[in-house]
Design a protein around this motif. Structure first.
Motif, PDB file in Angstrom:
ATOM      1  N   PRO A 135       0.835  -1.215   0.000  1.00 27.93           N
ATOM      2  CA  PRO A 135       0.000   0.000   0.000  1.00 27.93           C
ATOM      3  C   PRO A 135       0.864   1.257   0.000  1.00 27.93           C
ATOM      4  O   PRO A 135       2.091   1.170   0.112  1.00 27.93           O
ATOM      5  N   SER A 136       0.244   2.409  -0.097  1.00 24.58           N
ATOM      6  CA  SER A 136       0.960   3.677  -0.101  1.00 24.58           C
ATOM      7  C   SER A 136       1.521   3.981   1.288  1.00 24.58           C
ATOM      8  O   SER A 136       0.780   4.086   2.260  1.00 24.58           O
ATOM      9  N   GLY A 137       2.845   4.143   1.364  1.00 27.37           N
ATOM     10  CA  GLY A 137       3.463   4.467   2.648  1.00 27.37           C
ATOM     11  C   GLY A 137       3.098   5.861   3.127  1.00 27.37           C
ATOM     12  O   GLY A 137       2.845   6.069   4.314  1.00 27.37           O
ATOM     13  N   HIS A 138       3.067   6.824   2.204  1.00 27.04           N
ATOM     14  CA  HIS A 138       2.702   8.187   2.580  1.00 27.04           C
ATOM     15  C   HIS A 138       1.267   8.238   3.107  1.00 27.04           C
ATOM     16  O   HIS A 138       0.982   8.927   4.094  1.00 27.04           O
ATOM     17  N   SER A 139       0.368   7.517   2.456  1.00 27.56           N
ATOM     18  CA  SER A 139      -1.035   7.502   2.894  1.00 27.56           C
ATOM     19  C   SER A 139      -1.175   6.805   4.239  1.00 27.56           C
ATOM     20  O   SER A 139      -1.977   7.222   5.084  1.00 27.56           O
ATOM     21  N   THR A 140      -0.408   5.733   4.446  1.00 31.35           N
ATOM     22  CA  THR A 140      -0.415   5.046   5.736  1.00 31.35           C
ATOM     23  C   THR A 140       0.030   5.984   6.849  1.00 31.35           C
ATOM     24  O   THR A 140      -0.610   6.078   7.906  1.00 31.35           O
ATOM     25  N   TYR A 141       1.122   6.691   6.614  1.00 33.86           N
ATOM     26  CA  TYR A 141       1.639   7.621   7.606  1.00 33.86           C
ATOM     27  C   TYR A 141       0.640   8.741   7.899  1.00 33.86           C
ATOM     28  O   TYR A 141       0.400   9.086   9.060  1.00 33.86           O
ATOM     29  N   ALA A 142       0.044   9.313   6.842  1.00 31.38           N
ATOM     30  CA  ALA A 142      -0.902  10.417   7.028  1.00 31.38           C
ATOM     31  C   ALA A 142      -2.128   9.969   7.809  1.00 31.38           C
ATOM     32  O   ALA A 142      -2.613  10.681   8.693  1.00 31.38           O
ATOM     33  N   LEU A 168      -8.284  16.358   6.518  1.00 29.83           N
ATOM     34  CA  LEU A 168      -7.880  17.042   5.282  1.00 29.83           C
ATOM     35  C   LEU A 168      -6.445  16.698   4.918  1.00 29.83           C
ATOM     36  O   LEU A 168      -6.128  16.472   3.741  1.00 29.83           O
ATOM     37  N   PHE A 169      -5.586  16.643   5.926  1.00 29.60           N
ATOM     38  CA  PHE A 169      -4.186  16.282   5.688  1.00 29.60           C
ATOM     39  C   PHE A 169      -4.083  14.880   5.104  1.00 29.60           C
ATOM     40  O   PHE A 169      -3.361  14.651   4.114  1.00 29.60           O
ATOM     41  N   ALA A 170      -4.784  13.924   5.693  1.00 31.97           N
ATOM     42  CA  ALA A 170      -4.726  12.547   5.206  1.00 31.97           C
ATOM     43  C   ALA A 170      -5.285  12.447   3.786  1.00 31.97           C
ATOM     44  O   ALA A 170      -4.718  11.750   2.936  1.00 31.97           O
ATOM     45  N   PHE A 171      -6.392  13.154   3.518  1.00 30.06           N
ATOM     46  CA  PHE A 171      -6.983  13.110   2.186  1.00 30.06           C
ATOM     47  C   PHE A 171      -6.041  13.710   1.143  1.00 30.06           C
ATOM     48  O   PHE A 171      -5.818  13.125   0.073  1.00 30.06           O
ATOM     49  N   CYS A 172      -5.476  14.875   1.451  1.00 31.57           N
ATOM     50  CA  CYS A 172      -4.583  15.540   0.502  1.00 31.57           C
ATOM     51  C   CYS A 172      -3.319  14.714   0.260  1.00 31.57           C
ATOM     52  O   CYS A 172      -2.808  14.659  -0.869  1.00 31.57           O
ATOM     53  N   MET A 173      -2.817  14.067   1.301  1.00 31.00           N
ATOM     54  CA  MET A 173      -1.635  13.228   1.138  1.00 31.00           C
ATOM     55  C   MET A 173      -1.940  12.079   0.183  1.00 31.00           C
ATOM     56  O   MET A 173      -1.152  11.782  -0.731  1.00 31.00           O
ATOM     57  N   GLY A 174      -3.085  11.424   0.368  1.00 28.26           N
ATOM     58  CA  GLY A 174      -3.443  10.324  -0.519  1.00 28.26           C
ATOM     59  C   GLY A 174      -3.647  10.791  -1.947  1.00 28.26           C
ATOM     60  O   GLY A 174      -3.177  10.164  -2.902  1.00 28.26           O
ATOM     61  N   TYR A 184      -1.515   3.853  -7.255  1.00 31.97           N
ATOM     62  CA  TYR A 184      -2.892   3.610  -7.690  1.00 31.97           C
ATOM     63  C   TYR A 184      -3.854   4.054  -6.581  1.00 31.97           C
ATOM     64  O   TYR A 184      -3.470   4.100  -5.399  1.00 31.97           O
ATOM     65  N   PRO A 185      -5.109   4.338  -6.930  1.00 31.91           N
ATOM     66  CA  PRO A 185      -6.097   4.676  -5.885  1.00 31.91           C
ATOM     67  C   PRO A 185      -6.245   3.599  -4.825  1.00 31.91           C
ATOM     68  O   PRO A 185      -6.412   3.909  -3.643  1.00 31.91           O
ATOM     69  N   THR A 186      -6.179   2.320  -5.229  1.00 23.02           N
ATOM     70  CA  THR A 186      -6.320   1.256  -4.236  1.00 23.02           C
ATOM     71  C   THR A 186      -5.127   1.223  -3.279  1.00 23.02           C
ATOM     72  O   THR A 186      -5.272   0.832  -2.117  1.00 23.02           O
ATOM     73  N   ASP A 187      -3.947   1.619  -3.741  1.00 27.12           N
ATOM     74  CA  ASP A 187      -2.796   1.736  -2.841  1.00 27.12           C
ATOM     75  C   ASP A 187      -3.087   2.753  -1.743  1.00 27.12           C
ATOM     76  O   ASP A 187      -2.763   2.538  -0.566  1.00 27.12           O
ATOM     77  N   VAL A 188      -3.680   3.866  -2.150  1.00 29.11           N
ATOM     78  CA  VAL A 188      -3.988   4.948  -1.213  1.00 29.11           C
ATOM     79  C   VAL A 188      -5.054   4.517  -0.216  1.00 29.11           C
ATOM     80  O   VAL A 188      -4.923   4.730   0.990  1.00 29.11           O
ATOM     81  N   VAL A 189      -6.118   3.901  -0.717  1.00 30.14           N
ATOM     82  CA  VAL A 189      -7.220   3.481   0.157  1.00 30.14           C
ATOM     83  C   VAL A 189      -6.725   2.498   1.212  1.00 30.14           C
ATOM     84  O   VAL A 189      -7.033   2.635   2.405  1.00 30.14           O
TER      85      VAL A 189
END
Length: 216
Positions: A135-142, A168-174, A184-189
């Motif tokens: 999955p997205s590491g940045h999205s996980t962290y946010a 908002l921070f988590a959404f914008c990061m994803g 990919y979007p699924t990585d972010v989700v």
């Protein structure tokens, strides 16, 4: 701190279902499809549409978030937040922050290694990214940071402004990860789910310890 313990049992179960079980089912379904090498048909059209409507300002913001979400800066922010709680004699909260950050990062890293999903290549990437995509590491962290802040400050006068800012921070990061073409979007989700569910479950484990301390 004892958010769920103050809620009647039926509502508590509903909240746990919505915040833990349902997201895990979604993540599990996505993971199963990836293991079977199935494609998510909506991802490429969605990413191409977003790419076509991306503005220079969106790109600049995404590049800033790309830096903030990198390991040295993410770790520093978690340490500063934990240090502030320790300074205010809230040791269990400091431990909660550090454990939540480490656990979510560990789960994300293992998942990246296990699934080994290549990054998208629909257009030249605006930012370079190593390793794999899911999955997205940045999205996980946010999501981890956002959930930590929401839990820590839920019973304070700043609850709603901080909750809105954290979400908002988590959404914008994803969103930034898709804009930059590195996820990919699924990585972010699934990154969002990994971070938030890990923190929520950890809070439930540590709830008894908090109940024995007078923390505000």
């Amino acid at each position: 701190m004892k958010i769920l313990s103050l809620i009647p049992a039926p509502r508590r179960l509903l909240i746990l279902f919505a915040s833990v079980i349902l997201p895990l089912l979604i993540a599990g379904n996505i993971a199963e499809d990836l293991l079977e090498h199935e494609r998510f048909t909506f991802e490429q059209p969605l990413m191409m549409w977003l790419h076509q409507h991306t503005t220079p300002l969106m790109i600049q913001v995404s590049l800033v978030l790309n830096i903030i979400g990198k390991m040295p800066y993410a770790a520093l922010l978690a340490l500063l937040l934990a240090g502030w709680q320790w300074h205010r004699h809230r040791a269990s909260r400091a431990v909660f922050i550090l454990l939540g950050t480490l656990l979510s990062a560990g789960i994300m890293s293992v998942a990246k290694y296990f699934f080994n999903r290549p990054r998208p290549q629909f257009w030249p990437r605006i930012a370079e990214a190593a390793h794999t995509s899911f999955p997205s590491g940045h999205s996980t962290y946010a999501a981890t940071l956002a959930t930590l802040i929401i839990i820590l400050y839920w019973h304070t006068p700043q609850r709603w402004p901080l909750t809105a800012a954290a979400l908002l921070f988590a959404f914008c990061m994803g969103l930034s990860r898709i804009i930059l073409g590195v996820h990919y979007p699924t990585d972010v989700v699934v990154g969002w789910i990994t971070g938030s569910v890990t923190v929520i479950l950890l809070q439930q484990v540590m709830r008894r310890d908090w109940s024995q301390r007078k923390l505000s």
